[in-house]
Motif scaffolding. Structure first.
Motif, short mmCIF file in Angstrom:
data_model
loop_
_atom_site.label_atom_id
_atom_site.label_comp_id
_atom_site.label_asym_id
_atom_site.label_seq_id
_atom_site.Cartn_x
_atom_site.Cartn_y
_atom_site.Cartn_z
N GLU A 38 -82.71 11.35 6.60
CA GLU A 38 -82.63 9.94 6.22
C GLU A 38 -82.19 9.76 4.77
OE1 GLU A 38 -82.29 7.62 8.25
OE2 GLU A 38 -82.71 9.09 9.82
N SER A 39 -82.58 10.69 3.92
CA SER A 39 -82.17 10.52 2.53
C SER A 39 -80.72 10.96 2.30
CB SER A 39 -83.12 11.26 1.58
OG SER A 39 -83.16 12.61 1.92
N LEU A 40 -80.21 11.80 3.19
CA LEU A 40 -78.80 12.20 3.04
C LEU A 40 -77.86 11.19 3.70
CD1 LEU A 40 -79.00 16.04 3.76
CD2 LEU A 40 -78.72 14.94 1.54
N ARG A 41 -78.38 10.42 4.65
CA ARG A 41 -77.52 9.55 5.44
C ARG A 41 -76.67 8.57 4.60
NH1 ARG A 41 -78.04 8.98 11.03
NH2 ARG A 41 -80.26 9.37 11.12
N PRO A 42 -77.27 7.90 3.59
CA PRO A 42 -76.44 6.96 2.81
C PRO A 42 -75.22 7.64 2.18
CG PRO A 42 -78.75 6.83 2.11
CD PRO A 42 -78.67 7.91 3.13
N ILE A 43 -75.40 8.87 1.72
CA ILE A 43 -74.27 9.59 1.12
C ILE A 43 -73.21 9.85 2.18
CG2 ILE A 43 -73.58 11.63 -0.18
CD1 ILE A 43 -76.40 11.93 -1.15
N LEU A 44 -73.65 10.30 3.35
CA LEU A 44 -72.70 10.53 4.44
C LEU A 44 -71.97 9.24 4.79
CD1 LEU A 44 -74.85 12.82 6.73
CD2 LEU A 44 -72.54 13.36 5.93
N LYS A 45 -72.72 8.14 4.79
CA LYS A 45 -72.13 6.85 5.14
C LYS A 45 -71.01 6.48 4.18
CE LYS A 45 -74.56 3.49 7.92
NZ LYS A 45 -75.99 3.82 8.15
N SER A 46 -71.29 6.63 2.89
CA SER A 46 -70.29 6.20 1.90
C SER A 46 -69.12 7.16 1.80
CB SER A 46 -70.91 6.11 0.51
OG SER A 46 -72.10 5.40 0.55
N TYR A 47 -69.39 8.45 1.82
CA TYR A 47 -68.35 9.39 1.46
C TYR A 47 -67.89 10.27 2.62
CZ TYR A 47 -69.75 7.87 -3.13
OH TYR A 47 -70.03 7.10 -4.22
N GLY A 48 -68.46 10.07 3.80
CA GLY A 48 -68.04 10.90 4.92
C GLY A 48 -68.63 12.29 4.84
N GLY A 49 -68.19 13.17 5.73
CA GLY A 49 -68.72 14.52 5.74
C GLY A 49 -69.29 14.87 7.10
N MET A 50 -69.88 16.05 7.18
CA MET A 50 -70.43 16.50 8.45
C MET A 50 -71.84 17.01 8.19
SD MET A 50 -69.12 19.47 11.05
CE MET A 50 -69.37 20.92 10.03
N CYS A 51 -72.75 16.69 9.07
CA CYS A 51 -74.10 17.22 8.94
C CYS A 51 -74.56 17.71 10.30
CB CYS A 51 -75.04 16.14 8.40
SG CYS A 51 -76.71 16.74 8.12
N LEU A 52 -74.77 19.04 10.38
CA LEU A 52 -75.22 19.63 11.64
C LEU A 52 -76.66 20.14 11.48
CD1 LEU A 52 -72.15 21.85 12.66
CD2 LEU A 52 -72.66 19.49 13.33
N VAL A 53 -77.42 20.03 12.55
CA VAL A 53 -78.78 20.56 12.53
C VAL A 53 -78.92 21.54 13.70
CG1 VAL A 53 -81.22 20.00 12.73
CG2 VAL A 53 -79.66 18.43 11.57
N SER A 54 -79.49 22.72 13.40
CA SER A 54 -79.71 23.65 14.51
C SER A 54 -81.04 24.38 14.30
CB SER A 54 -78.55 24.65 14.61
OG SER A 54 -78.42 25.36 13.42
N ASP A 55 -81.47 25.07 15.33
CA ASP A 55 -82.73 25.79 15.27
C ASP A 55 -82.50 27.20 14.75
OD1 ASP A 55 -84.40 23.81 16.43
OD2 ASP A 55 -83.39 24.21 18.34
N ALA A 56 -83.44 27.70 13.95
CA ALA A 56 -83.34 29.08 13.51
C ALA A 56 -84.74 29.61 13.23
CB ALA A 56 -82.46 29.18 12.26
N GLN A 57 -84.81 30.93 13.11
CA GLN A 57 -86.07 31.59 12.78
C GLN A 57 -85.98 32.08 11.34
OE1 GLN A 57 -87.54 30.53 15.81
NE2 GLN A 57 -88.76 32.36 15.37
N TRP A 58 -87.01 31.82 10.57
CA TRP A 58 -87.04 32.27 9.18
C TRP A 58 -87.75 33.62 9.13
CZ3 TRP A 58 -85.80 29.98 4.30
CH2 TRP A 58 -86.38 30.59 3.19
N VAL A 59 -87.09 34.61 8.56
CA VAL A 59 -87.72 35.93 8.44
C VAL A 59 -88.62 35.96 7.21
CG1 VAL A 59 -87.30 38.39 8.09
CG2 VAL A 59 -85.76 37.05 9.54
N ILE A 60 -89.90 36.13 7.45
CA ILE A 60 -90.88 36.13 6.35
C ILE A 60 -90.74 37.43 5.56
CG2 ILE A 60 -93.33 36.04 5.79
CD1 ILE A 60 -93.67 34.71 8.60
N HIS A 61 -90.78 37.32 4.23
CA HIS A 61 -90.73 38.56 3.45
C HIS A 61 -91.93 38.69 2.53
CE1 HIS A 61 -87.93 35.64 1.43
NE2 HIS A 61 -88.60 35.95 0.36
#
Ligand SMILES: Nc1ncnc2c1ncn2[C@@H]1O[C@H](COP(=O)(O)O)[C@@H](O)[C@H]1O
Ligand SMILES: Nc1ncnc2c1ncn2[C@@H]1O[C@H](COP(=O)(O)O)[C@@H](O)[C@H]1O
Ligand SMILES: Nc1ncnc2c1ncn2[C@@H]1O[C@H](COP(=O)(O)O)[C@@H](O)[C@H]1O
Ligand code: NA
Ligand code: NA
Ligand code: NA
Lengths: 307, 97, 307, 307, 97, 97
Positions: free
Chosen positions: F74-97
């Protein structure tokens, strides 16, 4: 205005500053090599010995100073100390420009010392870190293969090779063939150095924001350490090596300067426990600008005083 | 197309050759590298500085069969432990050519 | 052959063109600074005032011209107009090269005007866009923090600082120390400018494909606007500032040229509703090559005619 | 020490080496152009004809040599052979530096030949590959649009345009305007060439590790092929074109050198079945250093012998 | 947000304009390109060499609707076949703006 | 390993510092940045031009916990609205170190 520059969007392309560094190292090597071709190898041995001694002694002294006076943990202390045992080619080049503007002659041996002093401090730092980890039973997070890679790189890093390559060219090239390359390597030197100092200044300025991070003690250390080692360097240049005012100033600058190119990545690999912001801020944000603005004239003044 | 695991490793540039060596040891010789990667994390911000390109990140993308995933991750873990970084694993389909 | 060049695979490395731009700006600053060191500050005030007036008046005039004659929407009109109130260092440098090849002397005040004229138009553009959005009740998509960043950058962008830095060096450096840097900043100037023009030409040529996009009216505007403002500039240089032929030509070039480095990204941030292809094509693909090939000789001819 | 350099971490920024190449090509073009402006066009026709003949004949000869003596598959043979029909600007520039250090005069026609010889071999390579695929009924994996792109690029690639552009400038510019750009394009030439050779040497050195891959026959080919074609080139320069020692040496160098800039990516696109390591290793790791160290003096010696 | 397929194509830099042409033919005019990508695979290691930037990789990232996936992949396959490379497909959500 | 959301934001380079400021406001201080990214989309093609590096794209990769995803988007959306761009969301696993 300098502050403006720093805060501005302006950024010299990274490849430009790298190219300039390459040019300056080769050029200063060639200059040194031309003069050294008139000199017997034996005469260079004392300078070489002093370079090695300084490279070993300075980081050890710096380490114990930080541990005893400041309250830093030992591994951060080693990482910082190592920088002060190595040298900064940028500071050295500025000193040469300073001497040339002042029309002061200088011996060319310090150019060889510059090449030699890049390495020993890194080895000392490595050994200190290993022994600390053993003594205080800290597990070493350093991957073994990294350690070997580090030792090798300490002796064959780019700056050393460019300097030695330049010296070799200057030493063996005939006067005739030198003539054709000198317009490039000689006449442009000071102008290129100007741009280099601009780039360095901007880089150093960007580190100023990190000052709070370093704390008062470390900032003090970043100023007093070069003053002391610089003066010791001048004295060694004058009394031990018998150099003129110019040569003694340069030995002072070698001792005083802290590496910000070769040593930081080496320390990042060798001592991952240490905080890179601390040593980068000190070497690039405190000691480098201090040496350029106050240090060089100071060591020069001291060298004049000794004569 | 068949299923593979996509490993995305963001790590400090000084560690690049170390990662390559480590992967070679476990017989992983296929990977893609992105250089001059900036970033910010627990260890502060990392970006190309004119006199220290080694203080940037590099990103490795490794597509590996599911049954090799644990080996790869376990051999990368010590590096992540010492030097920080990010390692993400996700599912993907490999287009056979 | 030029067409070949453009269509070819050849691309000067981006970092090279950036480095060259930095070099040219500092050099032209130093040249200006050396001459200006003989001049009293008071004498520079009229040029500075004219620079500000031009920077404010030109984008307003351009805006109303586009709105009234062409049928562009208002925000695209503002974005384009702003470019014509600012200046193109590349065009200015070419004009200096032109005068030097013609052995025509020129006053150095225009170098200061070049630095000053980078900023005011951007502010005017910002204000025009804001008032249009209010008047026509358009929601502003511009993020607030961007607006502040923009105003700051309008006054501290790289070109300005490099120019002013160069002027300062040229102004305060002693003749002795200038001597050592001039081989770099002086003798190489014209050769480097050659490469710069090659790079610019190729960049401009790549924009030619976008001509259809701009439409006939805009292309006409991109040629007639500089001719008119260039002639006005020459007249101001001659009658108001009392410059010689060379100096008046340079004022004409400042008025005629359209910015293609500082203004485009500023307009992209300030007026995201506008189409960047339009203003980039006009500034870089139409007005810049027109000025270099036809404009500069024209303004020079006009300046000769006035004398 | 050279070995150290190669194994070290030192890497000249890629954009620097590209910039240097651009500079050198324009410079050598300008030099050539200045001299050629005194010459009638008709006089250049024999050199141009010879350049085309060499560009066609050499890759065919090389191809049959590889096929008959070595046991390489045909498509790899074509890919390698093509490199030897084209030219290496780096080798040519080194030869010019060599002649200048030896104070040997040379004709300027070979500069035009250098520009011309970039292209024909690529076309020959393309045609050979196509006919082999037909004859041996191999399916062609080459995407059609690639083939067209390739032919176009063979004639308009960057090196050719920079060289021809330089020649044009040198040819048409007045002496007065040349004076202002020559400090850049003339005085710096040899110094920049130094850095270029350093970069090339390091790149070549990195290929040495791939030697085993190439096998004994190919390494032998990479040395004997340039020796033979170099000597034929010298003879053509001397007997057919009637050049002096310097000019004949340069024709020899053109014949002997193998392209490592324009041809490798062309072959990668045209013959994806071939192994790029083979031709890159040969052209950059074997033939280039051989020509620089042994070849050039050899061809020069042979030219002296013929006179 | 709606579901799309994320195609990640790593291919030799010489093929860049060829891939763009191919995509255009099937009406794909939106993509993201990463240049100067290094890598290693069956065809040896690929990295920027000073005199041959065309021996690097480039990476295309293409977000496309699921029903166009096969078309895209089938038109890219011949290039992958001739010149090698890697093509991964994964699921992602597109954030609508 | 634990699950996270991988956000991939391609946006015009002029917006880089704006995105960083925006992320900071919602306490996201970990991200990876790819610079000099080319691309094509509705707003035409974007690529480094010699005199306007600000007309390129940059890519942000942000790994964030699932429960923070909406805030970030939601906080990135206004920027996308004004200036265009692409925003993808996907699932991933974070490897704990
Ligand atoms: N949550 C995250 N999302 C994206 N990138 C991350 C994240 N955390 C760490 N990184 C990347 O990993 C690098 C090292 O992280 P750290 O060790 O936490 O400083 C950073 O410079 C980032 O590029
Ligand atoms: N398993 C893999 N994981 C990641 N990248 C790969 C993989 N296989 C191939 N690549 C990339 O694709 C390029 C070409 O691969 P190849 O055709 O196998 O030589 C390599 O240079 C890598 O960048
Ligand atoms: N479908 C897509 N697949 C990959 N990248 C995209 C896509 N759409 C947009 N982009 C990227 O986002 C940037 C801006 O897109 P746009 O606002 O549509 O011009 C483009 O320059 C691309 O880099
Ligand atoms: Na020191
Ligand atoms: Na103007
Ligand atoms: Na040849």
């Amino acid at each position: 205005m300098l502050a403006q520059l720093v805060r501005s969007d302006l950024k010299l392309p990274a490849e430009l500053t790298k190219s300039i560094t390459i040019y300056l190292l080769i050029s200063v090597g060639i200059h040194g090599g031309i003069e050294l071709s008139h000199i017997h190898l034996n005469e260079a041995i004392p300078s070489i010995a002093i370079a090695i001694v300084l490279g070993i002694a300075l980081p050890i002294i710096a380490y114990f100073t930080i541990i005893n006076i400041g309250k830093l943990d030992r591994l951060n202390a080693v990482a910082i100390a190592t920088h002060y045992g190595s040298v900064s080619a940028g500071t050295f080049l500025t000193a040469i420009a300073f001497l040339e503007v002042m029309h002061v002659d200088y011996e060319k041996h310090p150019v060889i010392m510059l090449a030699i002093m890049e390495s020993p401090a890194i080895l000392v730092g490595l050994m200190l870190a290993t022994s600390i980890r053993k003594k205080y039973a800290l597990g070493s997070p350093v991957i073994e293969s990294n350690q070997q890679a580090l030792v090798k790189e300490a002796f064959t890093n780019g700056s050393i090779l460019l300097l030695l390559g330049g010296i070799l060219i200057g030493d063996i090239a005939t006067e005739k063939s030198l003539k054709s390359i000198l317009p490039f390597f000689d006449q442009l030197f000071m102008g290129v150095l100007c741009i280099f100092l601009l780039a360095m200044g901007m880089e150093a300025g960007k580190k100023i924001g990190d000052f709070k991070l370093a704390g008062r003690f470390l900032i003090g250390f970043g100023i007093i350490m070069p003053v002391l080692s610089g003066c010791v360097g001048v004295m060694i240049g004058h009394y031990v090596l018998g150099f003129s005012i110019g040569g003694a100033t340069l030995v002072g600058v070698l001792a005083a300067s802290a590496s910000y190119i070769a040593v930081p990545p080496a320390m990042r690999m060798a001592i991952p426990e240490a905080n890179p912001s601390l040593y980068l801020t000190l070497a690039l944000g405190v000691t480098f600008p201090f040496n350029v603005v106050f240090g060089i004239p100071l060591y020069y003044g001291f060298a004049c005083f000794l004569n | 197309m068949f299923s593979i695991k996509r490993i995305e490793l963001v790590i400090e540039a000084v560690e690049k050759s170390n990662v390559i060596r480590t992967l070679k040891k476990i017989n992983i010789t296929s990977y893609t590298i992105y250089k001059h990667v900036g970033g910010a994390g627990e260890r502060g911000s990392r970006d190309e500085i004119a006199f220290g390109e080694k203080f940037e990140n590099v990103t490795f993308v490794i597509a590996c069969p599911e049954n090799r995933l644990t080996t790869v991750i376990e051999s990368l873990r010590p590096i992540l432990k010492s030097y920080g970084g990010m390692c993400l694993v996700s599912d993907a389909q490999w287009v056979i050519h």
